[in-house]
Design a protein around this motif. Structure first.
Motif, PDB file in Angstrom:
ATOM      1  N   GLN A   1       0.833  -1.217   0.000  1.00  0.00           N
ATOM      2  CA  GLN A   1       0.000   0.000   0.000  1.00  0.00           C
ATOM      3  C   GLN A   1       0.858   1.253   0.000  1.00  0.00           C
ATOM      4  O   GLN A   1       0.563   2.223  -0.685  1.00  0.00           O
TER       5      GLN A   1
ATOM      6  N   ARG B   1      -0.757   0.620  -8.927  1.00  0.00           N
ATOM      7  CA  ARG B   1      -1.965   0.423  -8.139  1.00  0.00           C
ATOM      8  C   ARG B   1      -2.803  -0.718  -8.705  1.00  0.00           C
ATOM      9  O   ARG B   1      -3.285  -1.574  -7.977  1.00  0.00           O
TER      10      ARG B   1
ATOM     11  N   ASP C   1      -3.149  -3.503  -5.998  1.00  0.00           N
ATOM     12  CA  ASP C   1      -4.391  -3.355  -5.259  1.00  0.00           C
ATOM     13  C   ASP C   1      -5.282  -4.572  -5.483  1.00  0.00           C
ATOM     14  O   ASP C   1      -5.706  -4.831  -6.602  1.00  0.00           O
TER      15      ASP C   1
END
Lengths: 328, 272
Positions: B192, B265, B269
């Protein structure tokens, strides 16, 4: 129902606002203290700046004497409390550079900055809402791709370079707008555009996401199945639902607008507090810098408090959920 | 699902190569530059782009292209220093606050509230103004406001991680607190943090260039993009190439890093 409503109201008035106000006071104390500490850690002090600004090179004994008179030899905490007391009555000291009171200077220059930031915000909302909604509705079609491409370039644009390009093209080449601001409506166009363009681009992206998220919910399918016209679903249900994240976003962007104003005002020669503080920094006019930072923090905190309250009013779910956990 | 994951990985590959290429250019900037970026030639001040000087020359007759290539190094270096600073500080403070909880957590969080109360760039401008003009002062000033974002993210993740089963198992197994933080929490938090940093790096570069544009960072004559744009302001009417080319260099770099951030991302993610 009546009972629950009054419960919400009670929570709202008693806990939320009080807690936020207590936090606000604490943070303000911290902000002023931090500003004060950083300023007193600066290499040159008020006594020296006072003489230098009057064109005198003081001797060490004279400096020491003045420091004694100005109370600069007292411990930091004592000076902070003394300074805070003055600040609470509105006395933030006097500008080394002009001898004018900082408070007067700030309140004279603030309207111009508010005008600029307000203009940019209005333009941003007016442009980005239709575009963001259009991109969401036409997802993965040509219009969506175009809007997303442009907004992607837009968020990568350095605002100071954008300002130079706009100034060059519209001011120097086309001569539509004045290169040096005269403070009137016509000179406002370019600075407002500079602030609004990057903001628009990030808004479009976020509005698109927020609207898409709402459109994916089950109630939309239900409403469509019942034959409710698309525009009524959009205007009556999807937009109000997507509004909460957008209101939060608007409040957060007040900070970047105020910060961005410093650069934009300097480039365009707009007579606001942003260009004032950049000038003050060049000549190390500490009282002005201090006053500016504190005012900005107060404005920013005030706006985010209002934003939080607005979000709670807009979103009954948030109100109820948070209310329930806090009461439990 | 699998297909879109693959596509994201391919995009990540492409943008990583592009970013590496830019970094390569920045590192060997002075080798690639056709002229000495500091050598002035008074016979050709402010001359427009031509075959000899692809991006024109500045007020001292210095080659703009060479200055852009050599200036890339310091822009990149400072951005990476800043990124390293904010991620390390943010991660450490966030983990400590989240894991310790109680008073430590409250104190650290309130300190962050105070820093967050300043609009970022405003505070950075003021801090640079007070501690004095200089390259590393601007990095320090920006880092001082920027790390809080990372600390908040890491703290909230740590709070939810510290009561998970595998952490309790480590605790029952006799692992020390620091070991738990390093071996259980950090690996979960890191993706993250990396994602956030990758998406942020373009903004950091713009903010740093913005401060030097205000004349708060670099000392002339060393080339630096923000400062080159600052210098170009006076010559807008006579030598627009002085502002166009450094700006394009900055825009392209920021765009590549933003694209890279988006694809990082998409790959890391789990939601996508």
């Amino acid at each position: 129902m009546e009972n629950r409503l009054s419960g919400v109201k009670r929570y709202f008035t008693r806990h939320f606002v009080q807690r936020r106000l207590a936090e606000l006071i604490f943070v303000l104390l911290g902000v002023t203290f931090l500003t004060f500490i950083i300023t007193s850690a600066a290499p040159s002090d008020a006594a020296e700046m006072y003489f230098l600004s009057h064109g005198i090179t003081p001797s060490e004994t004279l400096l020491e004497q003045t420091r004694q008179e100005m109370g600069l030899n007292a411990p930091v905490l004592v000076r902070y409390v003394r300074w805070l007391g003055e600040a609470l009555t509105g006395n933030l000291g006097e500008s080394y550079q002009f001898g004018e009171s900082v408070f007067a200077q700030l309140s004279r220059k603030l309207p111009a900055t508010v005008q600029l930031a307000g203009g940019a915000l209005v333009v941003t909302v007016a442009v980005s809402f239709p575009l963001g909604i259009a991109a969401a509705v036409r997802k993965n079609k040509l219009a969506d791709w175009l809007i997303r491409l442009i907004s992607f370039v837009g968020i990568s644009l350095p605002n100071f370079w954008l300002a130079l390009i706009l100034l060059y093209y519209f001011g120097v080449v086309l001569k539509w707008f004045p290169v040096i601001s005269a403070g009137d409506l016509k000179s406002m166009v370019l600075p407002v555009m500079t602030l609004a363009i990057p903001l628009c681009c990030s808004y479009v992206r976020q509005i698109r996401t927020a609207v898409l998220e709402e459109l994916g919910r089950e109630y939309v399918t239900g409403a469509r199945a019942r034959g409710i016209p698309e525009w009524r679903i959009m205007a009556g249900h999807v937009l109000p639902g997507a509004l909460t994240p957008i209101v939060t976003m608007i409040c957060l962007s007040i900070g970047s607008l105020l910060g961005g104003a410093a650069i934009v005002e300097t480039i365009f020669g707009w007579p606001g507090i942003g260009s004032m503080v950049v000038d003050a920094i060049r000549v190390r006019d500490y009282p002005v810098i201090q006053g500016y930072v504190i005012w900005m923090a107060v404005i920013y905190l005030g706006v985010s408090l209002l934003g939080d309250i607005a979000c709670r009013l807009l979103d009954p779910q948030l109100r109820r959920r948070k209310g329930a956990t806090a009461d439990a | 699902m699998h297909k879109s994951k693959n596509k994201a990985a391919i995009r990540l590959g492409i943008f990583s190569v592009m970013a590496l290429l830019l970094i390569g250019i920045a590192v060997c900037g002075s080798l690639l530059a056709p002229y000495d970026p500091l050598a002035s030639d008074y016979t050709i001040p402010l001359s427009p782009p031509d075959a000899l000087h692809l991006c024109g020359t500045d007020k001292l007759g210095r080659d703009v292209l060479s200055r852009i290539l050599c200036g890339a190094g310091s822009s990149f270096f400072l951005t990476f220093v800043m990124a390293a600073l904010v991620t390390v500080i943010g991660t450490v403070v966030g983990m400590v606050a989240g894991y310790a909880g109680g008073l430590t957590d409250s104190i650290l969080m309130r300190c962050m509230d105070i820093l967050l109360a300043f609009p970022g760039s405003v505070f950075a401008i003021a801090v640079t103004g007070i501690i004095g003009v200089g390259i590393f002062n601007t990095v320090a000033a920006l880092a001082l406001v920027w790390w809080t974002k990372y600390a908040r993210l890491v703290r909230s993740m740590t709070v939810s991680l510290k009561d998970r089963d595998f952490v309790w198992q480590a605790r029952f197994g006799g692992a020390s607190e620091s070991k738990i933080l390093l071996c259980c929490i950090l690996p979960e938090v890191l993706p993250q943090v990396v994602t956030m940093a990758a998406m942020d790096i373009g903004n950091m570069m713009i903010s740093l260039a913005g401060l030097s544009f205000l004349g708060l960072a670099s000392q002339p004559p060393a080339p630096e993009w923000g400062y080159m744009l600052y210098e170009s302001r006076q010559y807008m009417q006579t030598a627009p190439w002085m502002m166009i080319f450094p700006g394009i260099a900055l825009l392209v770099t920021v765009m590549v890093f933003n694209l890279l951030g988006d694809s990082v991302r998409d790959v890391l993610d789990p939601k996508n």
